[in-house]
Write an enzyme that holds these catalytic residues in place. Structure first.
Site, short mmCIF file in Angstrom:
data_model
loop_
_atom_site.label_atom_id
_atom_site.label_comp_id
_atom_site.label_asym_id
_atom_site.label_seq_id
_atom_site.Cartn_x
_atom_site.Cartn_y
_atom_site.Cartn_z
N ALA A 165 9.38 -3.94 1.78
CA ALA A 165 8.60 -4.17 2.98
C ALA A 165 7.14 -3.93 2.62
O ALA A 165 6.84 -3.27 1.62
CB ALA A 165 9.06 -3.22 4.08
N GLY B 9 13.00 -3.11 0.94
CA GLY B 9 13.32 -4.24 1.81
C GLY B 9 13.71 -5.48 1.02
O GLY B 9 14.45 -6.34 1.53
N GLU C 82 17.25 -5.03 0.27
CA GLU C 82 17.96 -5.15 1.55
C GLU C 82 18.06 -6.61 2.00
O GLU C 82 19.09 -7.04 2.52
CB GLU C 82 17.26 -4.28 2.60
CG GLU C 82 17.36 -2.79 2.27
CD GLU C 82 16.48 -1.91 3.13
OE1 GLU C 82 15.24 -2.11 3.11
OE2 GLU C 82 17.01 -1.04 3.84
N GLU D 221 12.52 3.93 -1.26
CA GLU D 221 11.84 4.45 -0.07
C GLU D 221 11.62 5.95 -0.12
O GLU D 221 10.63 6.47 0.42
CB GLU D 221 12.64 4.09 1.19
CG GLU D 221 12.61 2.61 1.57
CD GLU D 221 13.72 1.79 0.93
OE1 GLU D 221 14.39 2.27 -0.02
OE2 GLU D 221 13.92 0.65 1.38
C1 HXC Z 1 2.66 -3.85 -0.23
C2 HXC Z 1 2.82 -4.16 -2.49
C3 HXC Z 1 4.17 -3.75 -2.47
C4 HXC Z 1 4.73 -3.39 -1.21
C5 HXC Z 1 3.63 -4.22 -4.49
N1 HXC Z 1 2.54 -4.45 -3.75
N2 HXC Z 1 4.64 -3.80 -3.73
N3 HXC Z 1 2.08 -4.21 -1.37
N4 HXC Z 1 3.94 -3.46 -0.12
N5 HXC Z 1 5.99 -3.03 -1.10
C6 HXC Z 1 1.23 -4.92 -4.22
C7 HXC Z 1 0.50 -3.83 -4.97
O1 HXC Z 1 -0.16 -2.97 -4.07
C8 HXC Z 1 -0.48 -4.64 -5.77
O2 HXC Z 1 -1.55 -5.05 -4.93
C9 HXC Z 1 0.33 -5.89 -6.11
O3 HXC Z 1 1.38 -5.95 -5.16
C10 HXC Z 1 0.93 -5.83 -7.51
O4 HXC Z 1 1.67 -4.63 -7.62
P1 HXC Z 1 1.49 -3.59 -8.82
O5 HXC Z 1 2.00 -2.29 -8.37
O6 HXC Z 1 0.09 -3.66 -9.34
O7 HXC Z 1 2.46 -4.24 -9.92
P2 HXC Z 1 3.23 -3.46 -11.08
O8 HXC Z 1 2.35 -2.42 -11.70
O9 HXC Z 1 3.80 -4.54 -11.95
O10 HXC Z 1 4.42 -2.67 -10.36
C11 HXC Z 1 5.47 -3.39 -9.70
C12 HXC Z 1 6.26 -2.44 -8.78
C13 HXC Z 1 5.29 -1.69 -7.85
C14 HXC Z 1 7.05 -1.42 -9.64
C15 HXC Z 1 7.28 -3.29 -8.00
O11 HXC Z 1 4.48 -2.66 -7.19
C16 HXC Z 1 5.97 -0.90 -6.76
O12 HXC Z 1 6.48 0.19 -7.02
N6 HXC Z 1 5.93 -1.39 -5.53
C17 HXC Z 1 6.46 -0.69 -4.37
C18 HXC Z 1 7.94 -0.69 -4.40
C19 HXC Z 1 8.47 0.02 -3.16
O13 HXC Z 1 8.24 1.21 -2.95
N7 HXC Z 1 9.19 -0.72 -2.34
C20 HXC Z 1 9.75 -0.16 -1.14
C21 HXC Z 1 8.81 -0.42 -0.05
S1 HXC Z 1 9.30 0.41 1.40
P3 HXC Z 1 -3.09 -4.82 -5.38
O14 HXC Z 1 -3.83 -5.33 -4.18
O15 HXC Z 1 -3.25 -3.39 -5.68
O16 HXC Z 1 -3.22 -5.71 -6.59
C22 HXC Z 1 10.45 -0.55 2.05
C23 HXC Z 1 11.00 0.03 3.28
C24 HXC Z 1 12.10 -0.73 3.90
O17 HXC Z 1 10.80 -1.59 1.60
C25 HXC Z 1 12.49 -0.15 5.17
C26 HXC Z 1 12.13 1.25 5.44
C27 HXC Z 1 11.01 1.45 6.43
#
Ligand code: HXC
Length: 257
Positions: A65, A108, A111, A131
């Site tokens: 998400a 997400g 999911e 998460e």
């Molecule tokens: C918003 C995101 C994002 C996300 C990545 N980006 N994931 N933006 N929401 N979930 C953005 C980053 O901020 C970054 O933007 C760009 O995408 C590239 O990501 P990087 O991190 O620079 O890439 P990398 O180093 O290759 O790492 C990839 C990754 C990492 C390991 C997937 O991005 C990551 O850990 N993302 C979050 C994963 C996560 O926690 N997902 C769960 C979300 S919560 P900029 O602008 O900085 O370039 C969720 C909740 C569901 O899903 C329901 C509960 C409420």
């Protein structure tokens, strides 16, 4: 119709929906959800479409998400907006949906893949529910669908630690149907979708309905439900055609009615 965060393409009886927000690794913001819901609603109603493929990019199916969109929201806002509830409309589509997952399917993203009827994974795919690292929990069904898919032990471990699993581990544990080399994944997903779409859509819709019923009912009720739906399949022209084709030793020509 044109969308901002997804691409929609139809090839014969298959519709391909591609998450397309590369700058955010296909993070699922509200607009993306509304676009997936809208595009699939239109396609679901189209009898010429027999299967969907939902995919992302080589790097990410979806990295979750959209954290930036959620970060400042209050509990009251989340509740009032009923955040993520729109995805329920996606899960009520009757057309079979294949998730073709390359790269990250996190939070997400994992999911959403699990909301599809089955997952085909590229060999570099990574699945996780991270998460917990953000101080939250899965909110689009992860705690429920992952537990049903892989069992309590692995679901609990993944949701408590945030550890990602690779395609091999995902296949071993029953999360994905099959692993395909990453470069061939989309073609293979489309071939599989074409195969499904070549069957009777009436029967395919029934399959989806009865397999999904296995999540909701006890065995006796489920078996009875399956048998009743099986009986009703004999009301379709496709049943007559399918069985006649077998008896006459020819290919069936399904009309999807
Ligand atoms: C918003 C995101 C994002 C996300 C990545 N980006 N994931 N933006 N929401 N979930 C953005 C980053 O901020 C970054 O933007 C760009 O995408 C590239 O990501 P990087 O991190 O620079 O890439 P990398 O180093 O290759 O790492 C990839 C990754 C990492 C390991 C997937 O991005 C990551 O850990 N993302 C979050 C994963 C996560 O926690 N997902 C769960 C979300 S919560 P900029 O602008 O900085 O370039 C969720 C909740 C569901 O899903 C329901 C509960 C409420």
């Amino acid at each position: 119709s044109s969308y901002e965060n997804i691409l929609v393409e139809t090839r014969g009886r298959v519709a391909i929906i591609t998450l397309n927000r590369p700058k955010a690794l296909n993070a699922l913001n509200d607009l993306t959800m509304r676009e997936v819901v809208a595009a699939t609603a239109e396609l679901d109603a189209n009898p010429e479409i027999g299967c969907f493929v939902l995919t992302g990019s080589e790097k990410a199916f979806a990295a979750g998400a959209d954290i930036k969109e959620m970060s400042e929201k209050s509990a009251t806002q989340m509740y009032t907006l009923d955040w993520f509830s729109g995805w329920d409309q996606f899960t009520s589509r009757r057309t079979p949906v294949i998730a073709a997952v390359n790269g990250y399917a996190l939070g997400g993203g994992c999911e959403l893949a699990m909301m599809c009827d089955f997952i085909l994974a590229g060999d570099k795919a990574k699945f996780g529910q991270p998460e917990i690292n953000l101080g939250i929990i899965p909110g689009m069904g992860g705690s429920q669908r992952l537990t049903r898919a892989v069992g309590k032990a692995k679901a609990m471990e993944m949701c408590l630690t945030g550890r990602m699993i690779d395609a091999e581990e995902a296949e071993r544990s029953g999360l994905v149907a099959r692993i395909v080399p990453a470069a061939e994944l989309l073609d293979e997903a489309i071939r599989t979708a074409e195969l499904i779409a070549s069957k009777s859509k009436v029967a395919a819709t029934m399959v989806k309905e009865v397999v999904n019923a296995a999540y909701e009912t006890n065995l006796q009720q489920g078996v009875l439900y399956e048998r009743r739906v099986f009986h009703s399949a004999f009301a379709s022209e496709d049943q007559k055609e399918g069985m006649a084709a077998f008896v006459e030793k020819r290919e069936p020509n399904f009309q999807h009615r």
